[in-house]
Scaffold this active site. Sequence first.
Site, PDB file in Angstrom:
ATOM      1  N   GLU A 116      28.962  49.460 -21.643  1.00 50.06           N
ATOM      2  CA  GLU A 116      29.198  48.111 -22.170  1.00 50.06           C
ATOM      3  C   GLU A 116      29.662  47.133 -21.084  1.00 50.06           C
ATOM      4  O   GLU A 116      29.229  45.995 -21.058  1.00 50.06           O
ATOM      5  CB  GLU A 116      30.252  48.145 -23.292  1.00 50.06           C
ATOM      6  CG  GLU A 116      29.785  48.774 -24.588  1.00 50.06           C
ATOM      7  CD  GLU A 116      28.827  47.894 -25.407  1.00 50.06           C
ATOM      8  OE1 GLU A 116      28.515  46.774 -24.977  1.00 50.06           O
ATOM      9  OE2 GLU A 116      28.380  48.363 -26.460  1.00 50.06           O
ATOM     10  N   SER A 129      24.578  40.614 -22.061  1.00 57.21           N
ATOM     11  CA  SER A 129      24.206  39.821 -23.237  1.00 57.21           C
ATOM     12  C   SER A 129      25.144  38.654 -23.478  1.00 57.21           C
ATOM     13  O   SER A 129      25.010  37.951 -24.476  1.00 57.21           O
ATOM     14  CB  SER A 129      24.176  40.720 -24.481  1.00 57.21           C
ATOM     15  OG  SER A 129      25.463  41.274 -24.717  1.00 57.21           O
ATOM     16  N   HIS A 156      22.794  40.608 -28.671  1.00 50.89           N
ATOM     17  CA  HIS A 156      23.518  41.583 -27.844  1.00 50.89           C
ATOM     18  C   HIS A 156      22.761  42.903 -27.795  1.00 50.89           C
ATOM     19  O   HIS A 156      22.580  43.490 -26.723  1.00 50.89           O
ATOM     20  CB  HIS A 156      24.920  41.813 -28.414  1.00 50.89           C
ATOM     21  CG  HIS A 156      25.595  43.034 -27.880  1.00 50.89           C
ATOM     22  ND1 HIS A 156      26.084  43.122 -26.589  1.00 50.89           N
ATOM     23  CD2 HIS A 156      25.843  44.243 -28.458  1.00 50.89           C
ATOM     24  CE1 HIS A 156      26.613  44.326 -26.395  1.00 50.89           C
ATOM     25  NE2 HIS A 156      26.478  45.022 -27.505  1.00 50.89           N
ATOM     26  N   HIS A 183      21.555  46.609 -24.959  1.00 54.07           N
ATOM     27  CA  HIS A 183      21.173  48.006 -25.155  1.00 54.07           C
ATOM     28  C   HIS A 183      19.657  48.209 -25.156  1.00 54.07           C
ATOM     29  O   HIS A 183      19.165  49.237 -24.684  1.00 54.07           O
ATOM     30  CB  HIS A 183      21.797  48.517 -26.448  1.00 54.07           C
ATOM     31  CG  HIS A 183      23.292  48.400 -26.453  1.00 54.07           C
ATOM     32  ND1 HIS A 183      24.101  49.142 -25.617  1.00 54.07           N
ATOM     33  CD2 HIS A 183      24.138  47.593 -27.151  1.00 54.07           C
ATOM     34  CE1 HIS A 183      25.362  48.816 -25.810  1.00 54.07           C
ATOM     35  NE2 HIS A 183      25.416  47.875 -26.734  1.00 54.07           N
TER      36      HIS A 183
HETATM   37 FE   LIG Z   1      27.181  47.035 -27.491  1.00 57.55          FE
END
Ligand SMILES: [Fe+2]
Length: 300
Positions: free
Chosen positions: A200, A219, A154, A159
């Site tokens: 997010e 992700s 993730h 990110h």
């Molecule tokens: Fe996150």
Amino acid sequence: MSLTPLNMHGTRFGRAVEHPSLADATYVARRNLIASRACGHQVGEPSPAVSYSEEEHATWRTVHAALRSVQDDWGCPQVLAAREAVPVPPDRVPQHEEISDRLDALSGFRFTLAGGIVPNKRFLGAMADGYFHAVQYVRHPAMPLYTPEPDVLHDVFGHGIHLADPVFADLYRTVGQAAARVDSDDALDLISRVYWFTLEYGVTRTSHGPRAYGAALLSSYGELSRFARAELRSFDIDDLVRLPYQVDGYQPVLFTVDSMAHLADILHTFLDDFDEATRDRRNLPRLADRGFMNRPPIPR
Ligand SMILES: [Fe+2]
């Protein structure tokens, strides 16, 4: 570290209570061994190297192949361009430091080590100084395309890709600078909710239809391939702060911006002068007034 708190993260990636990682003592021990190295870690210190197993590398390879494909279909153009700048190897789990060295050169950001839940003040505030809290453990091998908690996949595929792009990095810093100016749970919760529904879980309109830019969507193989079935609302801070969090399964409501420039305008307008009085000035509800809501899973 106990796995019990992971249920708090169940909203992010699906039904945590059904995940094999919760009942697999060998997996739990491995996950917790890696996470334990974050104890006492200071923001900005280098992350220790992890000697990943062949099974963990195999999980990475499976997810890498699947995510690349679905990102091609559903990722927004800016994300796909940023992805090309990040050294994301197809065949092995990368170390934090090699990701950080590349991101540092591109945007000034580095990963800093987390072992699980990080308090909002530390997690959000560190972004002001160019640090993003990231974990090193890998999801359970039995379900490589689904994890009940954020893992290294993730953080790199979401990110890490964001932070290769100076425009995204500026937005992370903007979030961090707002968080650094406040201390109350109410104010930090408000910033956290805006962060949650943008960096997010954000969606943008494009000439080809809605495309995802949020790290949690980027992700998650399952959620990225079906996010367009969610209720897509135009971005509205007054709306999103009143929205109950989904506590089981995918997010049913997502907020859509017109473009990345629109997103930047929204975040800078709301956050550049954010302070403890922002909630009152905008007549937004306090935590105590929203007792029917679940607290958001803390984005480590
Ligand atoms: Fe996150």
